[in-house]
Scaffold this motif. Structure first.
Motif, PDB file in Angstrom:
ATOM      1  N   THR A 116      -2.063  -5.969   0.797  1.00 51.30           N
ATOM      2  CA  THR A 116      -2.748  -5.435   1.894  1.00 51.30           C
ATOM      3  C   THR A 116      -4.162  -6.143   1.943  1.00 51.30           C
ATOM      4  OG1 THR A 116      -1.945  -3.328   0.506  1.00 51.30           O
ATOM      5  CG2 THR A 116      -3.816  -2.970   2.098  1.00 51.30           C
ATOM      6  N   VAL A 117      -4.325  -6.183   3.315  1.00 53.90           N
ATOM      7  CA  VAL A 117      -5.472  -6.816   3.897  1.00 53.90           C
ATOM      8  C   VAL A 117      -6.315  -5.735   4.456  1.00 53.90           C
ATOM      9  CG1 VAL A 117      -6.618  -8.219   5.528  1.00 53.90           C
ATOM     10  CG2 VAL A 117      -4.435  -8.820   4.030  1.00 53.90           C
ATOM     11  N   THR A 118      -7.701  -5.559   4.186  1.00 54.38           N
ATOM     12  CA  THR A 118      -8.772  -4.706   5.040  1.00 54.38           C
ATOM     13  C   THR A 118      -9.647  -5.817   5.851  1.00 54.38           C
ATOM     14  OG1 THR A 118     -10.051  -4.603   3.144  1.00 54.38           O
ATOM     15  CG2 THR A 118      -8.609  -2.757   3.760  1.00 54.38           C
ATOM     16  N   ILE A 119     -10.171  -5.273   6.963  1.00 53.57           N
ATOM     17  CA  ILE A 119     -10.991  -6.188   7.720  1.00 53.57           C
ATOM     18  C   ILE A 119     -12.227  -5.284   8.065  1.00 53.57           C
ATOM     19  CG2 ILE A 119     -11.308  -7.304   9.990  1.00 53.57           C
ATOM     20  CD1 ILE A 119      -8.480  -7.552  10.281  1.00 53.57           C
ATOM     21  N   THR A 120     -13.626  -5.825   7.866  1.00 54.03           N
ATOM     22  CA  THR A 120     -14.624  -5.193   7.987  1.00 54.03           C
ATOM     23  C   THR A 120     -15.540  -6.206   8.625  1.00 54.03           C
ATOM     24  OG1 THR A 120     -15.685  -5.616   5.768  1.00 54.03           O
ATOM     25  CG2 THR A 120     -14.554  -3.694   6.271  1.00 54.03           C
ATOM     26  N   GLN A 121     -16.364  -5.576   9.737  1.00 53.50           N
ATOM     27  CA  GLN A 121     -17.379  -6.424  10.286  1.00 53.50           C
ATOM     28  C   GLN A 121     -18.263  -6.747   9.805  1.00 53.50           C
ATOM     29  OE1 GLN A 121     -18.028  -5.094  14.549  1.00 53.50           O
ATOM     30  NE2 GLN A 121     -19.566  -6.902  14.861  1.00 53.50           N
ATOM     31  N   VAL A 122     -19.054  -7.721   9.486  1.00 51.25           N
ATOM     32  CA  VAL A 122     -20.241  -7.997   8.500  1.00 51.25           C
ATOM     33  C   VAL A 122     -21.323  -8.612   9.510  1.00 51.25           C
ATOM     34  CG1 VAL A 122     -18.804  -8.613   6.274  1.00 51.25           C
ATOM     35  CG2 VAL A 122     -19.539 -10.392   8.070  1.00 51.25           C
ATOM     36  N   ARG A 181     -15.243  -9.749   7.189  1.00 54.78           N
ATOM     37  CA  ARG A 181     -14.933  -9.812   5.928  1.00 54.78           C
ATOM     38  C   ARG A 181     -13.232  -9.546   5.954  1.00 54.78           C
ATOM     39  NH1 ARG A 181     -16.759 -10.854   1.394  1.00 54.78           N
ATOM     40  NH2 ARG A 181     -18.895 -10.497   2.080  1.00 54.78           N
ATOM     41  N   VAL A 182     -12.309 -10.496   5.279  1.00 53.85           N
ATOM     42  CA  VAL A 182     -11.138 -10.270   5.213  1.00 53.85           C
ATOM     43  C   VAL A 182     -10.645 -10.217   3.670  1.00 53.85           C
ATOM     44  CG1 VAL A 182      -8.611 -11.119   5.686  1.00 53.85           C
ATOM     45  CG2 VAL A 182     -10.730 -11.608   7.326  1.00 53.85           C
ATOM     46  N   SER A 183     -10.281  -8.867   3.190  1.00 53.10           N
ATOM     47  CA  SER A 183      -9.983  -8.609   1.985  1.00 53.10           C
ATOM     48  C   SER A 183      -8.681  -8.530   1.545  1.00 53.10           C
ATOM     49  CB  SER A 183     -11.025  -7.612   1.339  1.00 53.10           C
ATOM     50  OG  SER A 183     -12.347  -7.823   1.665  1.00 53.10           O
ATOM     51  N   ALA A 184      -7.815  -9.015   0.563  1.00 56.29           N
ATOM     52  CA  ALA A 184      -6.684  -8.977   0.336  1.00 56.29           C
ATOM     53  C   ALA A 184      -6.412  -8.462  -1.024  1.00 56.29           C
ATOM     54  CB  ALA A 184      -5.826 -10.310   0.916  1.00 56.29           C
ATOM     55  N   ARG A 185      -5.677  -7.823  -1.016  1.00 54.62           N
ATOM     56  CA  ARG A 185      -5.319  -7.298  -2.753  1.00 54.62           C
ATOM     57  C   ARG A 185      -3.784  -7.023  -2.778  1.00 54.62           C
ATOM     58  NH1 ARG A 185      -9.505  -3.695  -5.242  1.00 54.62           N
ATOM     59  NH2 ARG A 185      -7.774  -3.093  -6.672  1.00 54.62           N
ATOM     60  N   VAL A 186      -3.382  -7.836  -3.781  1.00 57.88           N
ATOM     61  CA  VAL A 186      -1.827  -7.805  -4.137  1.00 57.88           C
ATOM     62  C   VAL A 186      -1.504  -7.025  -5.431  1.00 57.88           C
ATOM     63  CG1 VAL A 186      -2.045 -10.008  -5.318  1.00 57.88           C
ATOM     64  CG2 VAL A 186       0.280  -9.538  -4.096  1.00 57.88           C
ATOM     65  N   ARG A 187      -0.416  -6.422  -5.466  1.00 56.54           N
ATOM     66  CA  ARG A 187       0.020  -5.760  -6.719  1.00 56.54           C
ATOM     67  C   ARG A 187       1.606  -5.827  -6.674  1.00 56.54           C
ATOM     68  NH1 ARG A 187       2.065  -0.676  -5.267  1.00 56.54           N
ATOM     69  NH2 ARG A 187       1.624   0.015  -3.039  1.00 56.54           N
ATOM     70  N   HIS A 188       2.372  -5.584  -7.737  1.00 55.63           N
ATOM     71  CA  HIS A 188       3.609  -5.730  -8.065  1.00 55.63           C
ATOM     72  C   HIS A 188       4.053  -4.452  -7.346  1.00 55.63           C
ATOM     73  CE1 HIS A 188       7.457  -5.573 -10.051  1.00 55.63           C
ATOM     74  NE2 HIS A 188       7.067  -6.871 -10.293  1.00 55.63           N
ATOM     75  N   ALA A 189       5.044  -4.686  -6.440  1.00 61.28           N
ATOM     76  CA  ALA A 189       5.747  -3.333  -5.899  1.00 61.28           C
ATOM     77  C   ALA A 189       7.077  -3.146  -6.546  1.00 61.28           C
ATOM     78  CB  ALA A 189       5.878  -3.570  -4.511  1.00 61.28           C
ATOM     79  N   PRO A 190       7.715  -2.175  -6.241  1.00 52.80           N
ATOM     80  CA  PRO A 190       9.067  -1.727  -6.909  1.00 52.80           C
ATOM     81  C   PRO A 190      10.235  -3.065  -6.198  1.00 52.80           C
ATOM     82  CG  PRO A 190       7.939   0.132  -6.223  1.00 52.80           C
ATOM     83  CD  PRO A 190       7.282  -0.878  -5.628  1.00 52.80           C
ATOM     84  N   GLY A 191      10.665  -3.475  -7.025  1.00 48.26           N
ATOM     85  CA  GLY A 191      11.607  -4.438  -6.706  1.00 48.26           C
ATOM     86  C   GLY A 191      13.045  -4.203  -6.164  1.00 48.26           C
ATOM     87  N   ALA A 192      13.715  -5.040  -5.256  1.00 47.05           N
ATOM     88  CA  ALA A 192      14.911  -4.568  -4.770  1.00 47.05           C
ATOM     89  C   ALA A 192      15.949  -4.823  -5.542  1.00 47.05           C
ATOM     90  CB  ALA A 192      14.872  -5.303  -3.333  1.00 47.05           C
ATOM     91  N   ILE A 215     -14.663 -14.889   4.801  1.00 47.05           N
ATOM     92  CA  ILE A 215     -15.352 -14.406   5.989  1.00 47.05           C
ATOM     93  C   ILE A 215     -14.694 -15.295   7.192  1.00 47.05           C
ATOM     94  CG2 ILE A 215     -17.411 -14.427   7.282  1.00 47.05           C
ATOM     95  CD1 ILE A 215     -17.659 -12.512   4.793  1.00 47.05           C
ATOM     96  N   TYR A 216     -14.152 -14.493   8.112  1.00 43.33           N
ATOM     97  CA  TYR A 216     -13.460 -15.515   9.127  1.00 43.33           C
ATOM     98  C   TYR A 216     -14.236 -14.696  10.568  1.00 43.33           C
ATOM     99  CZ  TYR A 216      -9.673 -17.094  12.222  1.00 43.33           C
ATOM    100  OH  TYR A 216      -9.149 -17.623  13.160  1.00 43.33           O
TER     101      TYR A 216
END
Length: 88
Positions: free
Chosen positions: A36-42, A12-23, A7-8
């Motif tokens: 990826t971060v999503t922001i919602t007002q709480v 609400r700041v929610s970050a999800r991380v996943r493995h992405a195709p490599g370079a 909470i900021y």
């Protein structure tokens, strides 16, 4: 898959991380992670609802680095929305 939530300043700041195709660099495959971060007002007691930015995405070579970049961008976006938002 990993997830971070915080909470900021009433959001609400929610970050999800996943493995992405490599370079491909030379003959080596470099691991890449997408956060990826999503922001919602709480808080409804903060006046009118604000227009929130779309999802924020960052790539990095390590999961914690991708999350740190994405969360920092989310905090900057929240700070830029209004100077009247009080810190909690």
């Amino acid at each position: 898959m990993s997830q971070n939530n915080a909470i900021y300043k009433g959001f609400r700041v929610s970050a999800r991380v996943r493995h992405a195709p490599g370079a491909v660099l030379g003959s080596d495959l470099v691991p890449r992670f997408l956060a990826t971060v999503t922001i919602t007002q709480v808080s409804t007691g903060m006046g009118s609802r604000r227009r929130l930015p779309p999802m924020i995405q960052h790539f990095a070579s390590a999961p914690h680095a991708a999350i740190a970049l994405a969360l920092s961008s989310a905090r900057d976006a929240i700070d830029g929305m209004s100077t009247s938002v009080k810190a909690r």
